[in-house]
Structures are given as structure tokens and as C-alpha cells.
Design a protein around this motif. Structure first.
Motif, PDB file in Angstrom:
ATOM      1  N   TRP A  68       0.767  -1.237   0.094  1.00  0.00           N
ATOM      2  CA  TRP A  68       0.143  -0.161   0.084  1.00  0.00           C
ATOM      3  C   TRP A  68       0.789   1.276   0.104  1.00  0.00           C
ATOM      4  O   TRP A  68       1.835   1.191   0.432  1.00  0.00           O
ATOM      5  N   SER A  69       0.109   2.218  -0.462  1.00  0.00           N
ATOM      6  CA  SER A  69       0.921   3.524  -0.564  1.00  0.00           C
ATOM      7  C   SER A  69       1.043   4.177   1.160  1.00  0.00           C
ATOM      8  O   SER A  69       0.193   3.593   1.744  1.00  0.00           O
ATOM      9  N   LYS A  70       1.898   4.884   1.394  1.00  0.00           N
ATOM     10  CA  LYS A  70       2.063   5.528   2.548  1.00  0.00           C
ATOM     11  C   LYS A  70       2.017   7.291   2.327  1.00  0.00           C
ATOM     12  O   LYS A  70       2.972   7.797   2.120  1.00  0.00           O
ATOM     13  N   PRO A  71       0.786   7.716   2.448  1.00  0.00           N
ATOM     14  CA  PRO A  71       0.423   9.055   2.101  1.00  0.00           C
ATOM     15  C   PRO A  71       0.991  10.120   3.227  1.00  0.00           C
ATOM     16  O   PRO A  71       0.683   9.483   4.362  1.00  0.00           O
ATOM     17  N   LYS A  72       1.563  11.107   2.915  1.00  0.00           N
ATOM     18  CA  LYS A  72       1.867  12.038   3.856  1.00  0.00           C
ATOM     19  C   LYS A  72       0.932  12.934   4.294  1.00  0.00           C
ATOM     20  O   LYS A  72       0.810  13.839   5.033  1.00  0.00           O
ATOM     21  N   GLY A  73      -0.304  12.940   3.297  1.00  0.00           N
ATOM     22  CA  GLY A  73      -1.530  13.739   3.637  1.00  0.00           C
ATOM     23  C   GLY A  73      -2.667  13.210   2.856  1.00  0.00           C
ATOM     24  O   GLY A  73      -2.308  12.069   2.055  1.00  0.00           O
ATOM     25  N   GLY A  74      -3.847  13.806   2.646  1.00  0.00           N
ATOM     26  CA  GLY A  74      -4.855  13.474   1.764  1.00  0.00           C
ATOM     27  C   GLY A  74      -5.851  12.732   2.556  1.00  0.00           C
ATOM     28  O   GLY A  74      -6.061  12.644   3.598  1.00  0.00           O
ATOM     29  N   PHE A  75      -6.579  11.666   1.809  1.00  0.00           N
ATOM     30  CA  PHE A  75      -7.681  11.018   2.406  1.00  0.00           C
ATOM     31  C   PHE A  75      -7.805   9.568   2.070  1.00  0.00           C
ATOM     32  O   PHE A  75      -8.524   8.738   2.594  1.00  0.00           O
ATOM     33  N   PHE A  76      -6.634   9.165   1.160  1.00  0.00           N
ATOM     34  CA  PHE A  76      -6.856   7.675   0.798  1.00  0.00           C
ATOM     35  C   PHE A  76      -5.453   7.053   0.841  1.00  0.00           C
ATOM     36  O   PHE A  76      -4.407   7.630   0.791  1.00  0.00           O
ATOM     37  N   ILE A  77      -5.531   5.723   0.964  1.00  0.00           N
ATOM     38  CA  ILE A  77      -4.584   4.676   0.768  1.00  0.00           C
ATOM     39  C   ILE A  77      -4.603   3.846  -0.364  1.00  0.00           C
ATOM     40  O   ILE A  77      -5.906   3.345  -0.537  1.00  0.00           O
ATOM     41  N   TRP A  78      -3.739   3.776  -1.084  1.00  0.00           N
ATOM     42  CA  TRP A  78      -3.862   3.022  -2.508  1.00  0.00           C
ATOM     43  C   TRP A  78      -3.354   1.577  -2.078  1.00  0.00           C
ATOM     44  O   TRP A  78      -2.184   1.386  -1.738  1.00  0.00           O
ATOM     45  N   LEU A  79      -4.006   0.410  -2.319  1.00  0.00           N
ATOM     46  CA  LEU A  79      -3.859  -0.925  -1.792  1.00  0.00           C
ATOM     47  C   LEU A  79      -3.535  -1.570  -2.960  1.00  0.00           C
ATOM     48  O   LEU A  79      -4.482  -1.705  -4.235  1.00  0.00           O
ATOM     49  N   LYS A  80      -2.602  -2.583  -2.842  1.00  0.00           N
ATOM     50  CA  LYS A  80      -2.446  -3.545  -4.177  1.00  0.00           C
ATOM     51  C   LYS A  80      -2.264  -4.985  -3.369  1.00  0.00           C
ATOM     52  O   LYS A  80      -1.625  -5.331  -2.395  1.00  0.00           O
ATOM     53  N   CYS A 105     -10.296   9.182   5.810  1.00  0.00           N
ATOM     54  CA  CYS A 105     -10.829  10.517   6.305  1.00  0.00           C
ATOM     55  C   CYS A 105     -11.720  10.827   7.077  1.00  0.00           C
ATOM     56  O   CYS A 105     -12.071  11.654   7.772  1.00  0.00           O
ATOM     57  N   SER A 106     -12.917   9.678   6.990  1.00  0.00           N
ATOM     58  CA  SER A 106     -14.072   9.930   7.692  1.00  0.00           C
ATOM     59  C   SER A 106     -14.324   8.984   8.959  1.00  0.00           C
ATOM     60  O   SER A 106     -15.687   9.152   9.273  1.00  0.00           O
ATOM     61  N   GLU A 107     -13.597   8.239   9.274  1.00  0.00           N
ATOM     62  CA  GLU A 107     -13.828   7.276  10.379  1.00  0.00           C
ATOM     63  C   GLU A 107     -12.811   7.431  11.518  1.00  0.00           C
ATOM     64  O   GLU A 107     -11.697   7.945  11.268  1.00  0.00           O
ATOM     65  N   LYS A 108     -13.299   7.307  12.642  1.00  0.00           N
ATOM     66  CA  LYS A 108     -12.387   7.245  13.810  1.00  0.00           C
ATOM     67  C   LYS A 108     -11.502   5.994  13.743  1.00  0.00           C
ATOM     68  O   LYS A 108     -11.588   4.939  13.176  1.00  0.00           O
ATOM     69  N   PRO A 109     -10.158   6.166  14.497  1.00  0.00           N
ATOM     70  CA  PRO A 109      -9.161   5.172  14.229  1.00  0.00           C
ATOM     71  C   PRO A 109      -9.693   3.626  14.749  1.00  0.00           C
ATOM     72  O   PRO A 109      -9.464   2.789  14.268  1.00  0.00           O
ATOM     73  N   GLU A 110     -10.571   3.824  15.913  1.00  0.00           N
ATOM     74  CA  GLU A 110     -11.012   2.405  16.328  1.00  0.00           C
ATOM     75  C   GLU A 110     -11.921   1.781  15.229  1.00  0.00           C
ATOM     76  O   GLU A 110     -11.678   0.554  15.004  1.00  0.00           O
ATOM     77  N   ARG A 111     -12.686   2.484  14.431  1.00  0.00           N
ATOM     78  CA  ARG A 111     -13.562   1.928  13.374  1.00  0.00           C
ATOM     79  C   ARG A 111     -12.757   1.632  12.196  1.00  0.00           C
ATOM     80  O   ARG A 111     -13.011   0.532  11.619  1.00  0.00           O
TER      81      ARG A 111
END
Length: 98
Positions: free
Chosen positions: A15-27, A69-75
Motif C-alpha cells: 500500500w501507499s504511505k501518503p503524507k496527507g490526503g484522504f486515501f491509501i492505495w492498496l495492491k 478521512c471519515s472514520e475514527k481510528p477504532e472503526r
């Protein structure tokens, strides 16, 4: 999400390791199809966007976009655990037929 991916996801995933943004790209491993996996994920109250929708050609079937970006860490951790379990089951099934 990155910590949960490291902890729970099956070998062969990256997966990508973004420094910001809203998404992670998974392979995922090539034999997995995220469009097929999505149905199982939704039945377990987890969603993602299959990667094939981001390609003009017939590519990206083993890829996905995960939103953090829209969920709490636990979820997020709970969702990653669920998705990981689905993937591990698919991998086990694939290897049993191989």
C-alpha cells in the motif's frame, strides 16, 4: 490505518504511505479481484473502492482505494481486521485449489 494494515494484512499485500490526503492505495496479490471481494466486505459492513474503476484499460482488479478521512481510528482498525480476514480466507481458498 497504516498501523492496522501492517499488523493485520496478509503477506503479498502492499500500500501507499501518503503524507496527507484522504486515501491509501492498496495492491493485493494478482489472483485477487477487489470487485469480487467488495461484496463480501459490504456484507460485513466494510467498504472500499475497487481499483479497476481508476483505469481506462482492463487493469487494477487486484487494487483498491481505502479512505481514512471519515472514520475514527477504532472503526478503521475494526474494518481493516474484517477486510484482512476476508482476504486471508480468499487466499487460503485459492491455495487449496492450486
Amino acid at each position: 490505518m497504516l498501523k492496522s494494515l501492517e499488523e493485520y494484512f496478509p503477506e503479498g499485500s502492499s500500500w501507499s504511505k501518503p503524507k496527507g490526503g484522504f486515501f491509501i492505495w492498496l495492491k493485493l496479490p494478482d489472483f485477487l479481484n477487489t470487485k469480487e471481494i467488495l461484496a463480501d466486505a459490504i456484507r460485513n459492513k466494510v467498504a472500499f473502492v475497487p481499483g479497476s474503476g481508476f483505469y481506462a484499460k482492463n487493469e487494477g482488479y487486484n487494487e483498491a482505494r481505502l479512505a481514512f478521512c471519515s472514520e475514527k481510528p477504532e472503526r478503521i482498525e475494526k474494518g481493516i481486521k474484517i477486510l484482512s480476514g476476508i482476504l486471508k480466507d480468499k487466499i487460503k481458498l485459492y491455495k487449496s485449489f492450486k
